[in-house]
Design a protein around this motif. Structure first.
Motif, PDB file in Angstrom:
ATOM      1  N   ASP A 136       0.844  -1.092  -0.042  1.00 43.86           N
ATOM      2  CA  ASP A 136      -0.186  -0.047  -0.043  1.00 43.86           C
ATOM      3  C   ASP A 136       0.814   1.509   0.137  1.00 43.86           C
ATOM      4  N   PRO A 137       0.861   2.173  -1.104  1.00 40.00           N
ATOM      5  CA  PRO A 137       1.781   3.131  -1.137  1.00 40.00           C
ATOM      6  C   PRO A 137       1.501   4.375  -0.077  1.00 40.00           C
ATOM      7  N   ALA A 138       0.316   4.136   0.554  1.00 42.42           N
ATOM      8  CA  ALA A 138      -0.159   5.340   1.452  1.00 42.42           C
ATOM      9  C   ALA A 138       0.838   4.824   2.878  1.00 42.42           C
ATOM     10  N   THR A 139       0.915   3.695   3.010  1.00 45.49           N
ATOM     11  CA  THR A 139       1.723   3.190   4.426  1.00 45.49           C
ATOM     12  C   THR A 139       3.394   3.002   4.064  1.00 45.49           C
ATOM     13  N   ALA A 140       3.530   2.430   3.032  1.00 45.01           N
ATOM     14  CA  ALA A 140       4.929   2.146   2.567  1.00 45.01           C
ATOM     15  C   ALA A 140       5.624   3.237   2.775  1.00 45.01           C
ATOM     16  N   THR A 141       6.870   3.273   3.468  1.00 47.32           N
ATOM     17  CA  THR A 141       7.651   4.625   3.440  1.00 47.32           C
ATOM     18  C   THR A 141       9.181   4.367   3.197  1.00 47.32           C
ATOM     19  N   TRP A 142       9.635   5.316   2.419  1.00 47.42           N
ATOM     20  CA  TRP A 142      10.980   5.643   2.264  1.00 47.42           C
ATOM     21  C   TRP A 142      12.091   5.739   3.413  1.00 47.42           C
ATOM     22  N   ALA A 143      13.210   5.784   3.287  1.00 41.03           N
ATOM     23  CA  ALA A 143      14.183   5.955   4.548  1.00 41.03           C
ATOM     24  C   ALA A 143      13.982   7.201   5.327  1.00 41.03           C
ATOM     25  N   ASP A 144      13.591   8.133   4.591  1.00 39.41           N
ATOM     26  CA  ASP A 144      13.184   9.515   5.126  1.00 39.41           C
ATOM     27  C   ASP A 144      12.133   9.536   5.789  1.00 39.41           C
ATOM     28  N   GLY A 145      11.253   8.640   5.665  1.00 40.84           N
ATOM     29  CA  GLY A 145      10.064   8.517   6.288  1.00 40.84           C
ATOM     30  C   GLY A 145       8.688   9.340   5.395  1.00 40.84           C
ATOM     31  N   THR A 146       9.133   9.673   4.168  1.00 44.48           N
ATOM     32  CA  THR A 146       8.099  10.197   3.107  1.00 44.48           C
ATOM     33  C   THR A 146       7.415   8.917   2.681  1.00 44.48           C
ATOM     34  N   THR A 147       6.121   8.855   2.375  1.00 43.75           N
ATOM     35  CA  THR A 147       5.275   7.868   1.793  1.00 43.75           C
ATOM     36  C   THR A 147       5.780   7.579   0.423  1.00 43.75           C
ATOM     37  N   VAL A 148       5.541   6.446   0.076  1.00 36.75           N
ATOM     38  CA  VAL A 148       5.884   6.176  -1.629  1.00 36.75           C
ATOM     39  C   VAL A 148       4.693   6.960  -2.414  1.00 36.75           C
ATOM     40  N   ALA A 149       3.438   7.067  -1.724  1.00 41.80           N
ATOM     41  CA  ALA A 149       2.332   7.796  -2.456  1.00 41.80           C
ATOM     42  C   ALA A 149       2.991   9.198  -2.758  1.00 41.80           C
ATOM     43  N   ALA A 150       3.730   9.791  -1.827  1.00 39.73           N
ATOM     44  CA  ALA A 150       3.925  11.190  -2.046  1.00 39.73           C
ATOM     45  C   ALA A 150       4.974  11.411  -3.205  1.00 39.73           C
ATOM     46  N   THR A 151       5.591  10.307  -3.625  1.00 34.91           N
ATOM     47  CA  THR A 151       6.667  10.230  -4.616  1.00 34.91           C
ATOM     48  C   THR A 151       6.188   9.839  -5.849  1.00 34.91           C
ATOM     49  N   LEU A 152       4.798   9.526  -5.965  1.00 32.63           N
ATOM     50  CA  LEU A 152       4.251   8.981  -7.184  1.00 32.63           C
ATOM     51  C   LEU A 152       3.657  10.206  -7.852  1.00 32.63           C
ATOM     52  N   GLN A 153       3.661  10.191  -9.035  1.00 29.39           N
ATOM     53  CA  GLN A 153       3.043  11.576  -9.834  1.00 29.39           C
ATOM     54  C   GLN A 153       1.992  11.088 -10.453  1.00 29.39           C
ATOM     55  N   GLY A 154       0.779  11.654 -10.034  1.00 32.46           N
ATOM     56  CA  GLY A 154      -0.495  11.359 -10.661  1.00 32.46           C
ATOM     57  C   GLY A 154      -0.713   9.633 -10.374  1.00 32.46           C
ATOM     58  N   ASN A 155      -0.096   9.260  -9.316  1.00 31.23           N
ATOM     59  CA  ASN A 155      -0.147   7.732  -8.945  1.00 31.23           C
ATOM     60  C   ASN A 155       0.459   6.953  -9.935  1.00 31.23           C
ATOM     61  N   LYS A 156       1.566   7.551 -10.660  1.00 31.20           N
ATOM     62  CA  LYS A 156       2.352   6.843 -11.335  1.00 31.20           C
ATOM     63  C   LYS A 156       3.752   6.817 -10.805  1.00 31.20           C
ATOM     64  N   VAL A 157       4.455   5.667 -11.035  1.00 29.45           N
ATOM     65  CA  VAL A 157       5.960   5.423 -10.803  1.00 29.45           C
ATOM     66  C   VAL A 157       6.707   6.510 -11.970  1.00 29.45           C
ATOM     67  N   GLN A 158       7.602   7.418 -11.515  1.00 32.88           N
ATOM     68  CA  GLN A 158       8.360   7.923 -12.455  1.00 32.88           C
ATOM     69  C   GLN A 158       9.840   7.773 -11.866  1.00 32.88           C
ATOM     70  N   CYS A 159      10.907   8.210 -12.826  1.00 28.02           N
ATOM     71  CA  CYS A 159      12.277   8.062 -12.234  1.00 28.02           C
ATOM     72  C   CYS A 159      12.563   8.814 -10.902  1.00 28.02           C
ATOM     73  N   SER A 160      11.613   9.899 -10.803  1.00 30.55           N
ATOM     74  CA  SER A 160      11.988  10.336  -9.234  1.00 30.55           C
ATOM     75  C   SER A 160      11.313   9.935  -8.299  1.00 30.55           C
ATOM     76  N   THR A 161      10.543   8.750  -8.444  1.00 34.45           N
ATOM     77  CA  THR A 161       9.978   7.967  -7.338  1.00 34.45           C
ATOM     78  C   THR A 161      10.951   7.185  -6.605  1.00 34.45           C
ATOM     79  N   CYS A 162      11.957   6.635  -7.295  1.00 35.25           N
ATOM     80  CA  CYS A 162      13.215   5.974  -6.754  1.00 35.25           C
ATOM     81  C   CYS A 162      14.248   6.839  -6.496  1.00 35.25           C
ATOM     82  N   HIS A 163      14.485   8.053  -7.181  1.00 35.66           N
ATOM     83  CA  HIS A 163      15.695   8.831  -6.952  1.00 35.66           C
ATOM     84  C   HIS A 163      15.487  10.068  -6.793  1.00 35.66           C
ATOM     85  N   ASP A 164      16.164  10.741  -5.827  1.00 35.84           N
ATOM     86  CA  ASP A 164      16.042  12.290  -5.484  1.00 35.84           C
ATOM     87  C   ASP A 164      17.162  13.078  -6.348  1.00 35.84           C
ATOM     88  N   VAL A 165      16.735  13.583  -7.453  1.00 31.22           N
ATOM     89  CA  VAL A 165      17.589  14.346  -8.259  1.00 31.22           C
ATOM     90  C   VAL A 165      18.667  15.289  -7.539  1.00 31.22           C
TER      91      VAL A 165
END
Lengths: 238, 233
Positions: A178-207
């Motif tokens: 569930d992207p709303a509860t799955a979190t990255w190392a810094d605590g932000t949720t996966v959902a917050a890094t999706l764009q229009g609910n889509k996985v983009q390069c920036s979902t995994c990488h912080d440019v």
């Protein structure tokens, strides 16, 4: 920071001509990071690179290569985020597979398009502002960030890249967390890094190398031996 | 890096016209880009040209521009704008006004290129004196159009709250390179043109820049320092 670079550089020299998949993220912000093209230091140099410095960044600023505060009659801003770099006009083969549940856009969209304006290797790095830019592939293939033979190349065949511009459908694909509860190392949720609910390069990488983990390729969660495949397991319930 | 900066400078000199024709010196408005007292286009007698008057006047004399605040004396723009908002950029978190507000409206009264520079103090402007005609299109902000509206989506968001959902911004107590805090340069808590630019070329601006409150290159105090004052990137 300087010290780290020196160490990294020394390591690169020691490893010599083989594949140098050095991870240069320091999570200390964009200054001094791989995407700081104003500090004169190449971080991910590859064998055979002909770009050996950052004088191509003729303005000497950090953000400007990618963003500019005023359009000045140019049109790249229509890509969003005050975009100031020419975007690629290549056609791509998108990732496809029988078992895919999410819907993939026909062409890379959102932020992915912005990354590909450098990383697909078709646009000169210095093609920003109104600057015409060097003619690829000379500037880019032989250069940094997108070496013809280096591991930084992302070709127009995106079937060898993790699916991007694809919807995150954790209903249809029970193997996704569930992207709303799955979190990255810094605590932000996966959902917050999706764009229009889509996985983009920036979902995994912080440019900007700020919300990433030090010692990785600007990843939001480490994936190496310190946390084996931790990035993948953030989304995939495997 | 020194080398790179040197190279940039010489490149700029060579490239010529793409570089700024005039840059601030932080020595005050006299003689600066916004001192029009020596300009032939200044209406009236040459002996009566002032500095502040194109923008501010001490008495309304029955005109209404003062209602924009700060004793404003220049005709305002009636153009319509497409704003940089959350519909355009889903990652934009903070609240944006639906049209330019506050002192941004004052800047746009010359810079959007629709009002003649000499339209002040009740003087009917000369259409040949639009900023794009008189000083070149580089000075026109914004340049982009969306149909018949001026398109602000190619300009850094303005008339936008500094505080809100965005967690990537530095505290408003952060000090500008030229002095003063971010808070001092917000208006009702909003970013406006004047948050980045010091129209009066005072000591709060950085010499050699386009009236910016922080430099943008190593030689001016750090790469993209202006942007990094607010953005924690």
């Amino acid at each position: 920071m300087k010290k780290f670079l020196v160490v990294a550089l020394a390591a690169a020299l020691t490893l010599g001509g083989v594949s140098l998949a050095l991870a240069n993220g320091s999570a200390a912000g964009i200054s001094g990071s791989p995407h700081d093209f104003s500090d004169g230091t190449i971080k991910n140099g590859k064998p055979g690179a002909t770009i050996t410095d950052e004088t191509w960044n003729y303005r000497g600023e950090i953000c400007r290569v990618c963003h500019a505060p005023h359009d000045k009659g140019r049109t790249n801003y229509t890509n969003g985020l005050l975009w100031n770099h020419a975007v690629s006009t290549e056609a791509y083969t998108m990732y496809a597979s029988e078992t895919l549940d999410g819907v993939t856009d026909g062409t890379p969209g959102g932020n992915t398009k912005l990354c590909l304006s450098c990383h697909d290797g078709s646009v000169g790095l210095d093609t920003f502002d109104s600057h015409a830019g060097a003619t690829p592939p000379a500037s880019v293939d032989g250069g940094i960030g997108n070496l013809a033979n280096g591991s930084l190349v992302i070709n127009t065949d995106l079937q060898g890249t993790h699916p991007v511009s694809i919807t995150y459908n954790d209903t249809a694909d029970a193997g996704l967390l569930d992207p709303a509860t799955a979190t990255w190392a810094d605590g932000t949720t996966v959902a917050a890094t999706l764009q229009g609910n889509k996985v983009q390069c920036s979902t995994c990488h912080d440019v900007h190398d700020k919300l990433s983990v030090a010692g990785t390729h600007l990843l939001r969660t480490a994936n190496g031996s310190s946390n084996p495949s931790g990035l993948c397991l953030t989304c995939h319930n495997k | 890096m020194k080398y790179a900066t040197g190279l940039c400078v010489s490149l700029l000199l060579v490239v010529g016209l793409t570089a700024a024709a005039w840059a601030g010196n932080a020595q005050g408005i006299t003689g600066s880009a916004h001192d029009f007292s020596a300009q032939d286009w200044y209406p009236g007698l040459a002996s009566q040209r002032e500095i502040c008057q194109p923008c501010h006047a001490p008495h309304d004399k029955g005109r209404t521009t003062y209602q924009a605040g700060l004793l404003w004396n220049h005709e305002l723009s009636s153009a319509t704008y497409v704003m940089y908002n959350n519909t355009f950029s889903p990652t934009l978190n903070n609240t944006v006004d639906s049209a330019p507000t506050g002192s941004s409206k004052l800047c746009l009264s010359c810079h959007d290129g629709t009002v003649a520079l000499d339209s002040f103090d009740g003087h009917a402007g000369d259409p040949a004196l639009l900023i794009g005609e008189a000083y070149g299109n580089l000075k026109r902000i914004p340049r982009a159009m969306s149909g018949s509206d001026l398109d602000m989506r190619g300009t850094h968001p303005i008339s936008i709250a500094y505080s809100g959902g965005d967690t990537g911004l530095n505290p408003t107590t952060t000090v500008w390179q030229g002095g003063g805090t971010i808070a001092d340069t917000l208006e009702d808590g909003k970013v406006q043109c004047a948050s980045c630019h010091d129209v009066h070329n005072s000591s709060e601006s950085i010499p050699g820049t386009l009236l910016l409150r922080a430099g943008q290159t190593d030689g001016q105090g750090g790469g993209s320092r202006l942007c990094l004052t607010c953005h924690n990137k």
